[in-house]
Design an enzyme around this catalytic site. Structure first.
Site, PDB file in Angstrom:
ATOM      1  N   TRP A  38      26.270  31.137  50.527  1.00 32.42           N
ATOM      2  CA  TRP A  38      26.580  32.474  50.047  1.00 32.42           C
ATOM      3  C   TRP A  38      28.011  32.516  49.427  1.00 32.42           C
ATOM      4  O   TRP A  38      28.862  32.198  49.838  1.00 32.42           O
ATOM      5  CB  TRP A  38      26.396  33.487  51.065  1.00 32.42           C
ATOM      6  CG  TRP A  38      26.816  34.848  50.622  1.00 32.42           C
ATOM      7  CD1 TRP A  38      28.178  35.175  50.668  1.00 32.42           C
ATOM      8  CD2 TRP A  38      26.116  35.992  49.922  1.00 32.42           C
ATOM      9  NE1 TRP A  38      28.271  36.595  50.222  1.00 32.42           N
ATOM     10  CE2 TRP A  38      27.116  37.103  49.884  1.00 32.42           C
ATOM     11  CE3 TRP A  38      24.757  36.124  49.669  1.00 32.42           C
ATOM     12  CZ2 TRP A  38      26.761  38.437  49.325  1.00 32.42           C
ATOM     13  CZ3 TRP A  38      24.489  37.265  49.351  1.00 32.42           C
ATOM     14  CH2 TRP A  38      25.501  38.237  48.921  1.00 32.42           C
ATOM     15  N   ASP A  41      32.511  38.154  45.880  1.00 25.88           N
ATOM     16  CA  ASP A  41      33.516  38.402  45.134  1.00 25.88           C
ATOM     17  C   ASP A  41      34.790  37.222  44.597  1.00 25.88           C
ATOM     18  O   ASP A  41      35.028  36.449  45.535  1.00 25.88           O
ATOM     19  CB  ASP A  41      34.666  39.664  45.582  1.00 25.88           C
ATOM     20  CG  ASP A  41      34.185  40.590  46.266  1.00 25.88           C
ATOM     21  OD1 ASP A  41      32.901  40.579  46.268  1.00 25.88           O
ATOM     22  OD2 ASP A  41      34.705  41.334  46.733  1.00 25.88           O
ATOM     23  N   SER A 101      38.430  40.075  50.782  1.00 26.97           N
ATOM     24  CA  SER A 101      38.963  39.828  49.353  1.00 26.97           C
ATOM     25  C   SER A 101      40.240  40.165  49.333  1.00 26.97           C
ATOM     26  O   SER A 101      41.100  40.840  50.019  1.00 26.97           O
ATOM     27  CB  SER A 101      38.059  40.809  48.342  1.00 26.97           C
ATOM     28  OG  SER A 101      36.855  40.187  48.055  1.00 26.97           O
ATOM     29  N   GLU A 222      36.602  49.732  45.614  1.00 24.77           N
ATOM     30  CA  GLU A 222      36.914  48.212  46.111  1.00 24.77           C
ATOM     31  C   GLU A 222      37.721  47.393  45.089  1.00 24.77           C
ATOM     32  O   GLU A 222      37.439  47.688  43.934  1.00 24.77           O
ATOM     33  CB  GLU A 222      35.486  47.509  46.404  1.00 24.77           C
ATOM     34  CG  GLU A 222      34.578  48.253  47.698  1.00 24.77           C
ATOM     35  CD  GLU A 222      33.765  47.531  48.185  1.00 24.77           C
ATOM     36  OE1 GLU A 222      33.604  47.304  49.410  1.00 24.77           O
ATOM     37  OE2 GLU A 222      32.897  46.840  47.187  1.00 24.77           O
TER      38      GLU A 222
HETATM   39  C1  FRU Z   1      33.517  43.845  47.399  1.00 25.97           C
HETATM   40  C2  FRU Z   1      33.781  43.721  48.969  1.00 25.97           C
HETATM   41  C3  FRU Z   1      35.110  43.943  49.023  1.00 25.97           C
HETATM   42  C4  FRU Z   1      35.278  43.029  50.538  1.00 25.97           C
HETATM   43  C5  FRU Z   1      34.406  42.034  50.433  1.00 25.97           C
HETATM   44  C6  FRU Z   1      33.777  41.572  51.467  1.00 25.97           C
HETATM   45  O1  FRU Z   1      32.323  43.345  46.853  1.00 25.97           O
HETATM   46  O2  FRU Z   1      32.714  44.767  49.827  1.00 25.97           O
HETATM   47  O3  FRU Z   1      35.645  45.383  49.247  1.00 25.97           O
HETATM   48  O4  FRU Z   1      36.628  42.738  50.635  1.00 25.97           O
HETATM   49  O5  FRU Z   1      33.342  42.483  49.492  1.00 25.97           O
HETATM   50  O6  FRU Z   1      33.073  40.424  51.366  1.00 25.97           O
END
Ligand code: FRU
Length: 496
Positions: A38, A41, A101, A222
């Site tokens: 998998w 981001d 992220s 996000e």
């Molecule tokens: C965005 C998110 C971020 C987070 C990450 C977790 O797609 O939800 O906010 O840091 O993915 O995998």
């Protein structure tokens, strides 16, 4: 287990799975994916020591989102990419349930990664979490050591800020000072962004809630990014929970930009509205960087939360879009894949001044990993377009079409094969009666750029391996002024 051992274990897991895998039919040839399992981001996109580095949210043990690591890949030309070992693994009390992220920045020759340490505090992933901002540093851009005084920002500031949702640090330097923008939500479920500053990347001072949504702008922002493109300040971010309005916002979550102005004291970013960055189905959490030439480059996650991802059965899930260059033209943000990708072109086939009425196929214009550039003169047509990844009897196909009356492009993947269907629309005017479109088709994806990048539509599609037909159509006579097609070579060749 120490961080370095966890990282090695994760890398070995991905490597072993990659070796076990047969070459899947939907495996992308020139888009970034993990060697196995998998990804979500893009993280830490940067230009460091003459190379582009891209990290990504990664679960190195399964095809589902789970305990987040940072995967890592690099390139000299944004086109040919080479896998590197997993960069970050959850290993410490403050990030034990995920290295979420974040971003990368160089200082004094060293590469600093800022990420969110995630901890689950109970059974509900929406409310029972503690997030803090953490740092890992590398001397070689490959092996990262977590900072001994982590977290560098241990909790959300006081104020109208939900303390649980506090993540995705994007750090940049300006006039000798470092700034960090963070994703947040208010206590009334309104998306917002927080700004911090630092003189040394280690000690951070809170400035303000720099921007906050109104109306239908989502309950959580996000992955915010605060940038300037050709003199235009903007926040790029990914709001959760925007409701559909007409043809817009039909994905579960959106990726948008807010053109505006950051005040000189950096306390407040003035803006009026947001606009989508891409009008397709699968585009989320983009991140930008500046390269040595001063280009503003952006990469997004080519997938969508909670959308079925049929490539799972090939033991990999998720991909990145092509790197796109951003620029402003007449008040509109443009994005287009970087020019370096031309290095992948081979076997050109082209036509000029071909008339279309009803349906038309052209010799040599077909395939599953290709770049296709078209200039179409609509003439008197009210509706024209093309289908691609089509099978012999035309039951399977993905269709891009243009409605002249509405000035709208329509991407229809209802008959695209496996996976989710649906239709998405983008408003983009003809120019002097002409539509210029560029399609990058890979084994299970398409990215479409209209009017030289004035609008884009990105989608994952899962056709049969044998579906390679391209068909042009028009309700009244129209003209393909120019057709150019290249097969594209694979460019993600070095698997660990
Ligand atoms: C965005 C998110 C971020 C987070 C990450 C977790 O797609 O939800 O906010 O840091 O993915 O995998």
């Amino acid at each position: 287990m120490p961080h370095q051992e966890l990282v090695e274990q994760a890398t070995a897991s991905v490597l072993e799975e990659n070796k076990r895998q047969a070459a899947g039919e939907w495996r992308l040839d020139y888009h970034i994916t993990a060697p196995a399992f998998w990804i979500n981001d893009p993280n830490g996109f940067c230009y460091y020591n003459g190379e582009y580095h891209l990290f990504y949210q990664h679960h190195p043990y399964s095809v589902k989102w789970d305990n987040m690591h940072w995967g890592h890949i690099k390139s000299r030309d944004l086109t040919h990419w080479e896998d590197l070992p997993v960069a970050l693994a959850p290993s410490e009390p403050y990030d034990k349930d995920g290295c979420f992220s974040g971003s990368a920045i160089e200082k004094d020759g060293r590469l600093y990664l800022f990420y969110t340490g995630n901890i689950w505090t109970g059974p509900d992933p929406d409310t029972d979490l503690k997030q803090s901002q953490c740092l890992a540093i590398s001397d070689d851009g490959i092996t990262f050591t977590k900072y001994e005084h982590n977290p560098v920002i241990s909790e959300a500031p006081e104020g109208n800020i939900d303390p649980a949702h506090f993540r995705d640090p994007k750090v940049w330097e300006e006039d000798g000072m470092y700034y960090c923008i963070l994703g947040s939500k208010s206590r009334e479920n309104t998306g917002q962004a927080l700004l911090y500053k630092s003189s040394d990347l280690l000690n951070w001072e809170y400035i303000s809630i720099v921007a906050k949504g109104t109306g239908n702008m989502g309950y959580m922002w996000e992955c915010p990014d605060l940038i300037t493109v050709n003199g235009q300040d903007m926040i790029v971010m990914s709001p959760q929970g925007v409701r559909p309005e007409g043809d817009l916002y039909h994905n579960l979550h959106q990726a948008v930009y807010l053109p505006g102005k950051l005040e000189a004291d950096k306390e407040n970013f003035q803006f009026e509205q947001f606009k989508l960055l891409d009008y397709g189905f699968d585009y989320y959490a983009p991140q930008t960087t500046l390269d040595a030439e001063g280009r503003r480059l952006m990469v997004g996650w080519m997938a969508m939360w909670e959308s079925p991802m049929p490539e799972e059965k090939e033991q990999w899930t998720g991909a990145m879009t092509l790197p796109r260059e951003l620029w402003m033209e007449k008040g509109r943000l443009y994005s287009f894949p970087v020019q370096e990708l031309e290095a992948l072109r081979q076997k050109q086939v082209s036509y000029n001044n071909v008339h279309i009425h009803n349906a038309l196929q052209l010799d040599g214009i077909n395939g599953k990993t290709l770049e296709l550039r078209l200039t179409i003169d609509a003439k008197r047509a009210g509706h024209f377009g093309l289908s691609f990844r089509g099978d012999d009897d035309g039951t399977e196909k993905t269709t891009w079409s243009y409605d002249v009356g509405q000035q709208k492009a329509v991407l229809d993947r209802s008959s695209a094969g496996e996976g989710p269907g649906g239709v998405r629309k983008a408003e983009v005017p003809l120019q002097d009666g002409l539509m210029d479109i560029c399609l990058y088709i890979d084994n299970s994806s398409v990215e479409i750029f209209m009017q030289h990048g004035a609008a884009s539509m990105t989608a994952r599609i899962y056709p049969k391996f044998t579906s390679t037909a391209i068909m042009f159509f028009s309700d009244e006579p129209a003209e393909l002024v120019k057709v150019e097609k290249w097969e594209l070579k694979p460019s993600i060749t070095t698997r660990l």
